[in-house]
Scaffold this motif. Sequence first.
Motif, short mmCIF file in Angstrom:
data_model
loop_
_atom_site.label_atom_id
_atom_site.label_comp_id
_atom_site.label_asym_id
_atom_site.label_seq_id
_atom_site.Cartn_x
_atom_site.Cartn_y
_atom_site.Cartn_z
N ARG A 1 0.83 -1.22 0.00
CA ARG A 1 0.00 0.00 0.00
C ARG A 1 0.86 1.26 0.00
O ARG A 1 0.55 2.24 -0.70
N ARG A 2 1.96 1.26 0.77
CA ARG A 2 2.84 2.44 0.81
C ARG A 2 3.48 2.68 -0.56
O ARG A 2 3.57 3.82 -1.03
N VAL A 3 3.90 1.62 -1.22
CA VAL A 3 4.48 1.76 -2.56
C VAL A 3 3.41 2.25 -3.53
O VAL A 3 3.65 3.13 -4.35
N ALA A 4 2.21 1.69 -3.43
CA ALA A 4 1.12 2.09 -4.32
C ALA A 4 0.79 3.57 -4.16
O ALA A 4 0.48 4.25 -5.14
N ALA A 5 0.89 4.10 -2.97
CA ALA A 5 0.61 5.52 -2.75
C ALA A 5 1.63 6.41 -3.47
O ALA A 5 1.31 7.53 -3.86
N ARG A 6 2.84 5.89 -3.66
CA ARG A 6 3.88 6.65 -4.35
C ARG A 6 3.86 6.44 -5.87
O ARG A 6 4.60 7.11 -6.59
N HIS A 7 3.06 5.50 -6.33
CA HIS A 7 3.00 5.17 -7.76
C HIS A 7 1.54 5.15 -8.22
O HIS A 7 0.96 4.10 -8.45
N PRO A 8 0.94 6.33 -8.34
CA PRO A 8 -0.49 6.41 -8.64
C PRO A 8 -0.85 5.85 -10.01
O PRO A 8 -0.02 5.80 -10.92
N LEU A 9 -2.09 5.43 -10.10
CA LEU A 9 -2.63 4.88 -11.34
C LEU A 9 -3.76 5.79 -11.83
O LEU A 9 -4.41 6.47 -11.04
N VAL A 10 -3.98 5.77 -13.12
CA VAL A 10 -5.11 6.50 -13.71
C VAL A 10 -5.96 5.50 -14.47
O VAL A 10 -5.48 4.47 -14.94
N THR A 11 -7.23 5.82 -14.58
CA THR A 11 -8.15 4.96 -15.32
C THR A 11 -8.18 5.40 -16.77
O THR A 11 -8.31 6.58 -17.07
N SER A 12 -8.03 4.43 -17.65
CA SER A 12 -8.11 4.69 -19.09
C SER A 12 -9.38 4.01 -19.59
O SER A 12 -9.51 2.79 -19.51
N VAL A 13 -10.34 4.82 -20.06
CA VAL A 13 -11.63 4.29 -20.51
C VAL A 13 -11.76 4.53 -22.00
O VAL A 13 -11.50 5.63 -22.50
N ASP A 14 -12.16 3.49 -22.72
CA ASP A 14 -12.46 3.63 -24.14
C ASP A 14 -13.60 2.67 -24.48
O ASP A 14 -14.17 2.04 -23.60
N ARG A 15 -13.93 2.55 -25.75
CA ARG A 15 -15.08 1.72 -26.13
C ARG A 15 -14.88 0.24 -25.83
O ARG A 15 -15.83 -0.53 -25.76
N ASP A 16 -13.62 -0.17 -25.63
CA ASP A 16 -13.34 -1.57 -25.32
C ASP A 16 -13.39 -1.89 -23.83
O ASP A 16 -13.33 -3.04 -23.44
N GLY A 17 -13.45 -0.86 -23.01
CA GLY A 17 -13.51 -1.10 -21.57
C GLY A 17 -12.66 -0.11 -20.81
O GLY A 17 -12.33 0.97 -21.31
N ALA A 18 -12.28 -0.50 -19.61
CA ALA A 18 -11.47 0.36 -18.75
C ALA A 18 -10.24 -0.41 -18.28
O ALA A 18 -10.31 -1.62 -18.05
N ARG A 19 -9.14 0.30 -18.17
CA ARG A 19 -7.88 -0.28 -17.70
C ARG A 19 -7.22 0.72 -16.76
O ARG A 19 -7.48 1.91 -16.84
N LEU A 20 -6.35 0.22 -15.94
CA LEU A 20 -5.54 1.08 -15.09
C LEU A 20 -4.18 1.25 -15.76
O LEU A 20 -3.63 0.30 -16.32
N ALA A 21 -3.66 2.45 -15.67
CA ALA A 21 -2.35 2.73 -16.25
C ALA A 21 -1.56 3.58 -15.26
O ALA A 21 -2.14 4.34 -14.47
N PRO A 22 -0.24 3.45 -15.29
CA PRO A 22 0.57 4.27 -14.39
C PRO A 22 0.47 5.75 -14.76
O PRO A 22 0.37 6.10 -15.93
N ALA A 23 0.51 6.59 -13.74
CA ALA A 23 0.45 8.04 -13.95
C ALA A 23 1.85 8.61 -14.19
O ALA A 23 1.97 9.77 -14.56
N GLN A 24 2.88 7.80 -13.96
CA GLN A 24 4.25 8.28 -14.07
C GLN A 24 5.01 7.48 -15.13
O GLN A 24 4.72 6.31 -15.36
#
Length: 186
Positions: free
Chosen positions: A91-114
């Motif tokens: 959880r501590r590592v995850a807090a330092r490496h945020p993710l963003v949601t990528s949504v398109d017609r095929d669905g949604a995925r998580l992607a790194p913000a950095q």
Amino acid sequence: MEPPSGSPDLVLAFANTHADGGGRPERFADVDGLRAWLRENGLDEAADDASPADVDGVRHLRDAVVTVLLGHSHDPATDDATVAAAEDDVRRVAARHPLVTSVDRDGARLAPAQPGLPGALGLVLAAMTELALTGSWSRVKACRNPPCHFAFLDRSRNTSGAYCSTACSSQVAMRAYRRRKAGSHD
């Protein structure tokens, strides 16, 4: 960097970088090993970004992930407090490496913000999250055979798999047999 597809491959590849009793070397022993692993997994930008100062942190995350996977395997040598501490580390590592949601017609995925190495670690975390969201995370386990702890996907119907192979299962059974046998001669 490509977002994960809900496949356990990246998580397994990341977790299986540790040394074991069977001769598998520590992949994250130094920055060259880390960079080689990143390139093997198509993370060239992260490999170019990695420095010697990053190695300990990456190894620490990997060890925490393996401990969580041992919890999935109900490893008798890994207690709940150890798994909880590993989960906190993740959880501590995850807090330092945020993710963003990528949504398109095929669905949604998580992607790194950095970009770079933080993005590569974000990809591992995104893959773990997507496995959890699909209900597959508990099937990603680490072998309960102490010298091994190789990560694997439990494909058993009732999710009771505890060993990565029949060879590891046999080793554990043989050690238990020898302990019982030695105890009966006292």
